[in-house]
Scaffold this motif. Sequence first.
Motif, PDB file in Angstrom:
ATOM      1  N   TYR A   1       0.909  -1.281  -0.095  1.00  0.00           N
ATOM      2  CA  TYR A   1      -0.076   0.000   0.132  1.00  0.00           C
ATOM      3  C   TYR A   1       0.871   1.325  -0.062  1.00  0.00           C
ATOM      4  O   TYR A   1       0.217   2.419  -0.162  1.00  0.00           O
ATOM      5  CB  TYR A   1      -0.871   0.101   1.004  1.00  0.00           C
TER       6      TYR A   1
ATOM      7  N   GLN B   1      -5.804   3.259  -0.321  1.00  0.00           N
ATOM      8  CA  GLN B   1      -5.972   1.951  -1.334  1.00  0.00           C
ATOM      9  C   GLN B   1      -6.614   0.804  -0.831  1.00  0.00           C
ATOM     10  O   GLN B   1      -7.566   0.429  -1.654  1.00  0.00           O
ATOM     11  CB  GLN B   1      -4.570   1.850  -1.862  1.00  0.00           C
ATOM     12  N   ARG B   2      -6.194   0.223   0.478  1.00  0.00           N
ATOM     13  CA  ARG B   2      -6.959  -0.721   0.949  1.00  0.00           C
ATOM     14  C   ARG B   2      -8.398  -0.565   1.274  1.00  0.00           C
ATOM     15  O   ARG B   2      -9.292  -1.387   1.000  1.00  0.00           O
ATOM     16  CB  ARG B   2      -6.002  -1.158   2.236  1.00  0.00           C
TER      17      ARG B   2
ATOM     18  N   ARG C   1     -10.445   1.491  -0.328  1.00  0.00           N
ATOM     19  CA  ARG C   1     -11.256   1.469  -1.205  1.00  0.00           C
ATOM     20  C   ARG C   1     -11.448   0.101  -1.920  1.00  0.00           C
ATOM     21  O   ARG C   1     -12.366  -0.039  -2.227  1.00  0.00           O
ATOM     22  CB  ARG C   1     -10.356   2.483  -2.240  1.00  0.00           C
ATOM     23  N   TRP C   2     -10.476  -0.790  -1.615  1.00  0.00           N
ATOM     24  CA  TRP C   2     -10.771  -2.109  -2.088  1.00  0.00           C
ATOM     25  C   TRP C   2     -11.628  -2.902  -1.288  1.00  0.00           C
ATOM     26  O   TRP C   2     -12.701  -3.498  -1.760  1.00  0.00           O
ATOM     27  CB  TRP C   2      -9.346  -2.942  -1.903  1.00  0.00           C
TER      28      TRP C   2
ATOM     29  N   THR D   1     -14.776   7.133   0.714  1.00  0.00           N
ATOM     30  CA  THR D   1     -14.724   6.450  -0.406  1.00  0.00           C
ATOM     31  C   THR D   1     -16.257   5.608  -0.691  1.00  0.00           C
ATOM     32  O   THR D   1     -16.320   5.743  -1.972  1.00  0.00           O
ATOM     33  CB  THR D   1     -14.127   5.079   0.081  1.00  0.00           C
TER      34      THR D   1
END
Length: 651
Positions: A153, A180-181, A183-184, A220
């Motif tokens: 990340y 990033q995490r 969002r995933w 997000t």
Amino acid sequence: MDQQLTNTFQRAQGETVYHADSVANLKELLQKDSSDLVTAMMQKFQENEDSFDFPVLNESDRIIVLADEAHRTQYGTLGVAINRGLPNAPKIAFTGTPLIKSRKTNNEFGTYIDQYTIEQAVADGATVQILYEGREARTKVTGDSLDMLFEEYFADKSDEEKAAIKRKYGTELAVLEAPQRIRWVCIDLLKHYKEHIRPNGFKAMIVTSSRRAAMLYKRTLNELGAPPSECIISGSHNDEAFYTPYTDPTQQKQAIEHFKKPIAEHPLSFIVVKDMLLTGFDAPICQVMYLDQKLREHTLLQAIARVNRTYPGKSRGFVVDYYGLSDYLAEALEMFSTEDVAGALKNLKDEIPKLKAAHTRVMRHFKDVDKNDIDACVLALADDAVRQQFEIDFKLFARQMDIIMPDPAAQPYLADLKFLGKINQGARNLYRDSQLDLAGVGEKVRALIDEHIRATGVDPKIPPVDLLARDFREKVNEHKSDRAKASEIEHAIKHHIDVNLDDDPEYYKSLSDKLKAIIRKHQEHWDELVQLLMDFRDNIEKNREQQAGDLGLSDTQFAFHNILMAEVARIRGDESLDEATHEEVIAVTKDLVTMLDEATNIVDFFKKQDEVKRMKKNIKRRIMDTSFDVPDIRTAVMDRFMELAKVKYKP
């Protein structure tokens, strides 16, 4: 929780309730020798964070302490403070959380008065079972994967920047807050929510590792076009400005009220939290908790209990784990009494064998039937008891499918679900059986079945054809076999009789008897039975109109006449009355119906007991003037005429 306790006690009748809103206020209230109710949080028994010297307030043994959520805080410095402040007060503890094996609660409060385990609550229907599902191992924050995730990340950062991030947040929190995490995870949980939860109209909680993570989740979700969400976090005096929109108590209270409403009333579907609302929050419409935080001990059990509240159409609660809770779940539960926590969480995979068993059970109904012949399958449910058991078995199977779908494990059973849904609808129409609906099976299953039925040329919203409809014959002829045609006519007649029975009980009861005789005599001769039943159908209302006309009676008079005739025949023990008696019956019927016409013109006649009593007396007096008067017939006619009057003269 403070407000909930106070509101609960304020509903007690004839009691004075005080809410201690400060330490000083609590001291003042507890020093009184009065029989009042005082509510306060445990924290009011501590002067300040550094002071543990709480004074003796009242040595009376007539004070009773009721401790709600009685665990943890009762055993430390606050427990010492309350024992010192009220040294002789008996204490009773309440907790919805299982007790730890060390039995600190028992040591502090004594033996159990009563116990109610998680499994008992589920069996009684007081709560719903919670299903646990771990999602996507590569995002888990437990075990050896943590450093790997950090590198993934923060790959775009320099070594110096990575070191600074670790100094400020630590590796674990940095990973949990990585945009990033998050969002995933949001992409995955939205897929899960839209497929499993939203179709049935339920809502979701997201539990995050930090206040910053909660805000990132909210942001997000907005970016991904998710259903409406709210972030609810606590605030402090030193907060930076970007926390402010999410810490306002007034806005939070409004968001909570919106969240508790059905989606049709308010679209708010997600609340994102860190610690707030994990205890004491009651929103039965919440079906799923998405966990992205390490929860331990009581906090774990209290948090997941947010989704075990009962609600119409809610057969299960779901806990979906993105943190990696499963890696230490058994360890987390080991500290509690085994009996208390038995069944606290069930793995979603445990439901698959139940689905298989439910499928086997419902398919047995068609073991010896050609499943390509829909008429034959529907006719296999002709017996009322068999049909009732099919309804139970089908709904159990359908509910299990709703729990599993759209997991691939449901795929082998989809064809049979559609087949059974079509049989269920066919039996509902043929037998006019309102119990054979799709209530409680879940919207995912309902939509799938409805879509399949429409695709095969049947609109599930259209009721079965009415007996007296012009196209009745054409609809009957759509059936392939004479047996199916005979069954369609038979149950259409039965339904017509049931619907109209209250309107003319004696006439339609006689029709029911005639129908049974025809079926009994001609059963198995299906082509002959079809013609006889169709002739019977054609004459149902014609015969009634003709009989009423021959007697010179209106539709209303004819129904009352039939009751009086039946009662006189019962008293005389002879169904065929002589002409003079029959003429008298007709005359009495007309007189009584005229009286009822006049009496029921009074507004709200049936709600006025004096008027009803007066009408009953008039009926009794008129019967006493007849040649067939006996005490038994007076009461029977009076009661039956008034029951029929409620139907004939309803507003």
